[in-house]
Design an enzyme around this catalytic site. Structure first.
Site, PDB file in Angstrom:
ATOM      1  N   ASP A  69       0.843  -1.202   0.000  1.00 10.95           N
ATOM      2  CA  ASP A  69       0.000   0.000   0.000  1.00 10.95           C
ATOM      3  C   ASP A  69       0.877   1.252   0.000  1.00 10.95           C
ATOM      4  O   ASP A  69       0.579   2.234  -0.655  1.00 10.95           O
ATOM      5  CB  ASP A  69      -0.942   0.017   1.210  1.00 10.95           C
ATOM      6  CG  ASP A  69      -0.217  -0.133   2.542  1.00 10.95           C
ATOM      7  OD1 ASP A  69       0.905  -0.681   2.555  1.00 10.95           O
ATOM      8  OD2 ASP A  69      -0.767   0.287   3.566  1.00 10.95           O
TER       9      ASP A  69
ATOM     10  N   ARG B 244       5.492   4.070   6.087  1.00  8.25           N
ATOM     11  CA  ARG B 244       5.080   3.916   7.484  1.00  8.25           C
ATOM     12  C   ARG B 244       5.090   2.436   7.896  1.00  8.25           C
ATOM     13  O   ARG B 244       5.434   1.558   7.107  1.00  8.25           O
ATOM     14  CB  ARG B 244       3.698   4.539   7.689  1.00  8.25           C
ATOM     15  CG  ARG B 244       2.576   3.779   7.020  1.00  8.25           C
ATOM     16  CD  ARG B 244       1.230   4.449   7.332  1.00  8.25           C
ATOM     17  NE  ARG B 244       0.165   3.796   6.601  1.00  8.25           N
ATOM     18  CZ  ARG B 244      -0.804   4.433   5.958  1.00  8.25           C
ATOM     19  NH1 ARG B 244      -0.824   5.750   5.908  1.00  8.25           N
ATOM     20  NH2 ARG B 244      -1.744   3.756   5.346  1.00  8.25           N
ATOM     21  N   ASP B 245       4.671   2.186   9.109  1.00  8.48           N
ATOM     22  CA  ASP B 245       4.669   0.822   9.628  1.00  8.48           C
ATOM     23  C   ASP B 245       3.461   0.063   9.085  1.00  8.48           C
ATOM     24  O   ASP B 245       2.535  -0.287   9.812  1.00  8.48           O
ATOM     25  CB  ASP B 245       4.637   0.840  11.159  1.00  8.48           C
ATOM     26  CG  ASP B 245       3.444   1.640  11.686  1.00  8.48           C
ATOM     27  OD1 ASP B 245       2.785   2.316  10.877  1.00  8.48           O
ATOM     28  OD2 ASP B 245       3.186   1.577  12.900  1.00  8.48           O
ATOM     29  N   GLU B 246       3.475  -0.131   7.783  1.00 10.95           N
ATOM     30  CA  GLU B 246       2.368  -0.849   7.169  1.00 10.95           C
ATOM     31  C   GLU B 246       2.961  -1.711   6.052  1.00 10.95           C
ATOM     32  O   GLU B 246       3.197  -2.875   6.263  1.00 10.95           O
ATOM     33  CB  GLU B 246       1.309   0.134   6.664  1.00 10.95           C
ATOM     34  CG  GLU B 246       0.005  -0.572   6.397  1.00 10.95           C
ATOM     35  CD  GLU B 246      -1.234   0.237   6.749  1.00 10.95           C
ATOM     36  OE1 GLU B 246      -1.143   1.316   7.334  1.00 10.95           O
ATOM     37  OE2 GLU B 246      -2.327  -0.244   6.414  1.00 10.95           O
TER      38      GLU B 246
ATOM     39  N   ASP C 298      -6.194  -2.283  -2.693  1.00  9.73           N
ATOM     40  CA  ASP C 298      -5.313  -1.389  -3.438  1.00  9.73           C
ATOM     41  C   ASP C 298      -4.788  -2.100  -4.678  1.00  9.73           C
ATOM     42  O   ASP C 298      -4.783  -1.550  -5.778  1.00  9.73           O
ATOM     43  CB  ASP C 298      -4.106  -0.970  -2.581  1.00  9.73           C
ATOM     44  CG  ASP C 298      -4.493  -0.447  -1.198  1.00  9.73           C
ATOM     45  OD1 ASP C 298      -5.430  -1.002  -0.597  1.00  9.73           O
ATOM     46  OD2 ASP C 298      -3.857   0.499  -0.723  1.00  9.73           O
TER      47      ASP C 298
ATOM     48  N   TRP D 135     -11.915  -5.759  -1.364  1.00 12.71           N
ATOM     49  CA  TRP D 135     -10.515  -6.103  -1.110  1.00 12.71           C
ATOM     50  C   TRP D 135     -10.284  -7.573  -1.472  1.00 12.71           C
ATOM     51  O   TRP D 135      -9.472  -7.889  -2.348  1.00 12.71           O
ATOM     52  CB  TRP D 135     -10.157  -5.848   0.363  1.00 12.71           C
ATOM     53  CG  TRP D 135      -9.637  -4.468   0.601  1.00 12.71           C
ATOM     54  CD1 TRP D 135      -8.361  -4.141   0.961  1.00 12.71           C
ATOM     55  CD2 TRP D 135     -10.335  -3.222   0.476  1.00 12.71           C
ATOM     56  NE1 TRP D 135      -8.235  -2.782   1.059  1.00 12.71           N
ATOM     57  CE2 TRP D 135      -9.420  -2.189   0.766  1.00 12.71           C
ATOM     58  CE3 TRP D 135     -11.641  -2.869   0.132  1.00 12.71           C
ATOM     59  CZ2 TRP D 135      -9.782  -0.842   0.736  1.00 12.71           C
ATOM     60  CZ3 TRP D 135     -11.998  -1.531   0.098  1.00 12.71           C
ATOM     61  CH2 TRP D 135     -11.079  -0.541   0.394  1.00 12.71           C
TER      62      TRP D 135
ATOM     63  N   GLU E 224      -2.077   9.133  -0.607  1.00  8.94           N
ATOM     64  CA  GLU E 224      -3.121   8.248  -0.076  1.00  8.94           C
ATOM     65  C   GLU E 224      -4.485   8.930  -0.061  1.00  8.94           C
ATOM     66  O   GLU E 224      -5.497   8.324  -0.369  1.00  8.94           O
ATOM     67  CB  GLU E 224      -2.734   7.848   1.359  1.00  8.94           C
ATOM     68  CG  GLU E 224      -3.747   6.962   2.049  1.00  8.94           C
ATOM     69  CD  GLU E 224      -3.264   6.491   3.411  1.00  8.94           C
ATOM     70  OE1 GLU E 224      -2.392   7.170   3.992  1.00  8.94           O
ATOM     71  OE2 GLU E 224      -3.741   5.449   3.878  1.00  8.94           O
TER      72      GLU E 224
ATOM     73  N   HIS F 102       1.042   6.178  -2.333  1.00  6.80           N
ATOM     74  CA  HIS F 102      -0.013   5.176  -2.287  1.00  6.80           C
ATOM     75  C   HIS F 102      -0.559   5.049  -3.702  1.00  6.80           C
ATOM     76  O   HIS F 102      -1.116   6.002  -4.223  1.00  6.80           O
ATOM     77  CB  HIS F 102      -1.131   5.716  -1.377  1.00  6.80           C
ATOM     78  CG  HIS F 102      -1.446   4.854  -0.212  1.00  6.80           C
ATOM     79  ND1 HIS F 102      -0.631   4.763   0.885  1.00  6.80           N
ATOM     80  CD2 HIS F 102      -2.513   4.051   0.051  1.00  6.80           C
ATOM     81  CE1 HIS F 102      -1.191   3.941   1.774  1.00  6.80           C
ATOM     82  NE2 HIS F 102      -2.329   3.484   1.279  1.00  6.80           N
TER      83      HIS F 102
HETATM   84  C1  BGC Z   1      -3.943   1.048   3.902  1.00  4.41           C
HETATM   85  C2  BGC Z   1      -4.832   1.058   2.705  1.00  4.41           C
HETATM   86  C3  BGC Z   1      -5.722  -0.133   2.836  1.00  4.41           C
HETATM   87  C4  BGC Z   1      -6.588   0.183   4.008  1.00  4.41           C
HETATM   88  C5  BGC Z   1      -7.743  -0.707   4.256  1.00  4.41           C
HETATM   89  C6  BGC Z   1      -4.809   1.278   5.080  1.00  4.41           C
HETATM   90  O1  BGC Z   1      -4.145   1.395   6.247  1.00  4.41           O
HETATM   91  O2  BGC Z   1      -2.919   1.937   3.792  1.00  4.41           O
HETATM   92  O3  BGC Z   1      -4.303   1.384   1.538  1.00  4.41           O
HETATM   93  O4  BGC Z   1      -6.388  -0.556   1.735  1.00  4.41           O
HETATM   94  O5  BGC Z   1      -5.842   0.364   5.178  1.00  4.41           O
HETATM   95  O6  BGC Z   1      -8.788   0.090   4.376  1.00  4.41           O
END
Ligand code: BGC
Length: 935
Positions: A480, A484-486, A493, A554, A786, A808
């Site tokens: 995504d 960041r911490d993701e 996405d 998703w 984003e 994003h």
């Molecule tokens: C992500 C998104 C993802 C979403 C889910 C976020 O934290 O960055 O791109 O699809 O969470 O809603």
């Protein structure tokens, strides 16, 4: 035999050039070149030989397909003699043209069979648990990297050698001090409990007779490091999702000139020690203490008597061990420093001028023990300080401690990466030279296949921002965001962006890997997850955050992403491989339907209720259940098409039947027949509590609802036209601006175009008003944000910092419209064998546009240029492809092709008329078509 000039070029095996493969019947492909027009391939001959010499003599001792009548130039399976592990083969191909004339042989290409089963591996998993040796106490548990080594004698003359290497975690591997491969982050992120990948390298040149040194460094990576937002949400588990410490498995197979073999493998004879890498984590960064690097540790004749033996780990062998299917992550570009500013506290801010994902390379001299600390950020605060609020719990900090031996020290981290444009450097004693840092752009190393340019700067910048954001997020998996911490493989996405992605890079191999990740992450009940890979606990529940499960829009990535590969590359194998997973998912969904649809509240049991809906939409909120129904319809439709094409006719029929029932009940439940308006029962959502922004209330009469309805094609023509009218009205009522989020934006422009509102699509594309992509650009964006309002020039960061990524790709999904509508390049059947060139010509703000797409069939170009009402179109149709080329003009007599008016004969044979267009049915070649675009 009459000769032709038609030649096969760009020979590939399993989408790769001269690769290692682990398929016994890999698929072959080529492109074709020829002079003249209307060139088609009518037959091919493939020759596969066991040696280069035999191939040169046209001896296909492994396979000679002989002349085979076929117009196929891709997805052709090897049908020859059974190949062996380690066997390298050479191949070439020649083709016959439409007149039955044969062309010259192609250049040579090769593939080599890698390891096919675990039985071929003698190497063991080795490593050392260093979790007790954490140096710096702080918020994070960041153990040092083990340095591993072993010396071995090679006694005979070497013919060739291969390194097969895999790690649970990340590895760098060296032979005699030289790093093998220029790849990063091997062996990628998978569900390591099910599958782990290995890579293969030809290491003949790195070895010699006598003593050789083999060595490696390891890091936690995705296997044992920090993942996602586990820390942020206070998960009981924040790292070590698959194992506690990294492991290596490496095997060097040696073949000697006398025909004998030997192997060198990882086992408990290897030794370990500490070294320079004192911390390494993908999210948190790397700490490199150059003074701690033991000189000569990775070359032969090093005294390692003080080193201890590694641990051999026996219980990590339950998963499949397969060849890495994608292209590795590499440095794909280098960026020079754009500017350096000194800020408060003697720190410096380095600006690379571009938001990207990657690392820095340092070249600097320093005193022993002095250190530089690098912090990474995407934006600056107005006072020039680095903005890191949006990184949340990602420390994203690297440290370099100087060796200080008076020489220039060069270093780059290898076990981490960051999403950034700016670096804050602490510890510099004086103003550095501009070239003390270089930005190394990391991305999965895919072939660029797209190109797009217009006479509009904003649009050109937008395209650049889209491509940069794809690069930053196609890093082993589609993430995504990179900062960041993701950095998770969010499925929503990925599915909205995937067709857009395919126009920029060849994503076939990349997505084959990720679709496998997605299939591996399927829940036992059939639900595809909201991100993949998804680490799970032993109860099968998401380990990063327990509530992470599935969401409409998703999870359908499990069907849509497979479809996109099938559609772009005519790849049937991916369909066959994914079909059991897709069937399971469709059964899961179907079991949840009521009368073949999802009525309001159908997903009130998931978290958030209804799923993510039209995530990050602005203003109006679309019913997530209405959207879920449209997605369900779409999946049935895609599966119908896929099953039909791969020959699963019974399934195809079942999906077709379900499509009809969904359509019927969708119309009954969600649509007012008289005016074609979409409606929902708002009362069903109560206060909306538990839904994403549920407090705003839901509606069915939204841009997102109509855009999706039109895009998936659920309505009969007359109702679709009405939906188009509503969509147009909603756009106009909103000042010609969008209101859509992730799920609504992807279909918005295509749906406007499909219902004769191309003008509104252009308006949205070129808008500089909030909310729009142009608004981001005038606020300084070099990548896709984003949120529509991540930042406003002069006002700063107006949103919650935690959810504010500047890289994003989801809203980059507009690229699909740019290629399919603005340039008008569409595939009419899987694999671009038959295409449509139907550019939508604006003629107001844009008078010139040109673009190319290198499809699996070869390069397709579409360009248009408007001068007054004089329209000049340029079209390139690859050999073996036919194109329906649309000319928007009223009178055929104004049309000329390559300088000549159309003859009667041509018109009667090749021209049809539809919807205000003349359609030329063209074969291969380059065309310049002139016409007049009367309004
Ligand atoms: C992500 C998104 C993802 C979403 C889910 C976020 O934290 O960055 O791109 O699809 O969470 O809603």
């Amino acid at each position: 035999m009459a000769k032709s000039e038609m030649r096969a070029t760009y020979l590939r095996t399993e989408y790769k050039i001269n690769p290692f493969v682990d398929q016994l019947a890999p698929r072959l492909s080529w492109e074709l070149t020829a002079v003249g027009y209307n060139q088609t391939q009518t037959a091919f001959q493939i020759v596969v030989s066991s040696s280069k010499e035999k191939l040169e003599q046209n001896i296909g001792d492994l396979w000679d397909s002989k002349k085979r009548l076929s117009n196929r130039s891709n997805q052709i399976k090897y049908e020859g003699t059974l190949l062996q592990e380690g066997q390298q083969v050479w191949w070439k191909v020649r083709v016959w043209n439409q007149d039955g004339q044969v062309g010259p042989w192609s250049e040579k290409a090769t593939w080599e069979i890698a390891k096919l089963s675990k039985a071929a591996w003698q190497a063991k998993w080795i490593g050392k648990d260093l979790n007790q040796m954490v140096k710096r106490n702080g918020e994070y548990l960041l153990p040092p990297s083990p340095y591993l080594r072993k010396e071995a004698q090679i006694k005979k003359k070497l013919k060739h050698a291969r390194l097969y290497i895999s790690s649970l975690g990340l590895h760098n591997f060296y032979i005699n001090g030289e790093k093998i491969g220029n790849d990063f982050f091997g062996s990628g992120w998978t569900d390591y409990n099910k599958r782990v990948y290995y890579q293969v390298y030809d290491v003949t040149a790195q070895l010699h007779k006598g003593a050789n040194a083999f060595s490696a460094t390891l890091a936690n990576g995705w296997y044992a490091g920090y993942l996602g937002y586990a820390l942020l949400v206070g998960s009981s588990q924040v790292n070590q999702f698959y194992g506690k410490f990294p492991l290596l498995k490496a095997q060097i197979d040696l073949t000697f000139t006398d025909g004998t073999n030997d192997t060198i493998v990882t086992d408990k004879s290897w030794k370990w020690n500490l070294g320079a890498i004192e911390e390494a984590d993908l999210l948190q960064g790397e700490y490199y203490n150059a003074g701690k690097l033991l000189k000569g540790w990775n070359i032969a004749d090093f005294n390692d008597t003080s080193w201890a033996h590694v641990d051999e780990i026996m219980d990590k062998d339950n998963q499949a061990l397969e060849l890495y299917p994608s292209e590795p992550v590499r440095v794909v570009k280098e960026l020079p420093v754009k500017s350096i500013q000194r800020i408060e506290g003697g720190k410096y801010i380095v600006d690379f001028g571009q938001n990207f994902a990657g690392i820095i390379r340092l070249k600097q001299q320093g005193k022993k023990g002095d250190s530089l600390v690098f912090k990474y950020g995407e934006m600056l605060f107005p006072d020039g300080q680095l903005m890191t609020d949006n990184l949340r719990k990602a420390r994203a900090t690297d440290t370099y401690v100087f060796r200080g031996d008076g020489t220039l020290e060069a270093w780059n981290p290898s076990f981490t990466y960051h999403g950034f444009q700016y670096v804050e450097v602490t510890g510099l004693k004086e103003e550095p030279q501009a070239d003390f840092l270089t930005g190394l752009v990391l991305s999965s190393d895919l072939h660029e296949v797209g190109d797009f340019r217009t006479d509009n700067d904003l649009l050109n910048k937008l395209y650049s921002n889209i491509v940069w954001t794809q690069r930053a997020n196609y890093v082993d998996i589609p993430t995504d965001c990179p900062q960041r911490d993701e950095r998770l493989g969010w499925t929503g996405d990925a599915q909205v962006y995937m067709r857009s992605a395919a126009f920029n890079y060849d994503i076939a191999a990349f997505h084959q890997k990720w679709i496998q990740d997605l299939n591996d992450a399927q829940f036992d009940n059939g639900a595809f997850p909201i991100y993949a890979p998804m680490p799970k606990n032993n109860k099968g529940i998401a380990a990063i955050r327990g509530a992470d499960y599935f969401s409409p829009g998703w999870s359908e990535a499990g069907v849509i992403c497979t479809y996109e590969i099938f559609k772009a590359y005519d790849d049937h194998e991916i369909v066959r491989k994914s079909l059991p997973y897709m069937l399971h998912y469709m059964e899961f969904l179907k079991n949840r339907t009521v009368n073949h649809i999802f009525p309001e509240g159908a997903f009130a049991d998931i978290e958030p209720k209804g799923g993510f809906g039209d995530w990050l939409s602005v203003g109006e909120k679309t019913s997530p259940d209405l959207l879920a129904t449209l997605y369900y319809f779409y999946c049935n439709k895609l599966l119908y098409e896929m099953c039909q094409k791969v020959g699963d006719l019974a399934y195809a029929e079942a999906f077709h039947l379900e499509m009809g029932l969904v359509r019927q009940n969708f119309i009954k439940h969600y649509l007012t027949l008289e005016d074609g308006r979409l409606h929902i029962n708002t009362a069903a959502y109560g206060t909306g509590e538990g839904y994403v922004e549920g407090g705003n209330g839901f509606s069915g009469h939204t841009q997102t609802a109509y855009a999706n309805t039109i895009y998936v094609g659920i309505l009969p023509n007359e109702l679709e036209a009405k939906a188009g009218k509503h969509l147009r009205d909603l756009v106009v009522e909103n000042g010609n601006q969008l209101t859509t989020g992730f799920l609504g934006f992807k279909p918005l422009l295509p749906a406007l175009s499909k219902t004769n509102s191309s003008d509104k699509a252009y308006g949205i594309l070129l808008s500089e008003q909030y909310p729009s992509l142009g608004y981001e650009i005038i606020n300084g964006a070099t990548s896709i944000w984003e949120r529509w309002d991540s930042y406003i020039k002069g006002e700063g960061f107006i949103h919650n910092a935690a959810m504010n990524s500047f890289s994003h790709y989801a809203f980059g999904s507009v690229n699909e419209w740019i290629f399919e509508n603005l340039l008008g390049i569409k595939s009419l059947e899987p694999g671009f064998k038959k295409i449509q060139i139907k550019p939508e010509i604006d003629g107001k703000e844009i008078r010139h546009a040109e673009g190319t797409y290198r499809s699996i069939m070869g390069k397709i170009c579409s360009a248009w240029h408007l001068d007054g009402i004089n329209l000049r179109q340029k079209v390139e149709v690859p050999v073996n492809v036919t194109a329906l080329c649309y000319i928007k003009t009223k009178k055929l007599k104004n049309v000329s092709v390559n300088g000549k008016p159309l003859t009667k004969e041509f018109i009667s044979k090749y021209v049809t008329q539809t919807d205000g267009y003349f359609v030329l049915n063209l074969g291969s070649g380059n065309y310049e078509i002139r016409s007049k675009m009367e309004r």
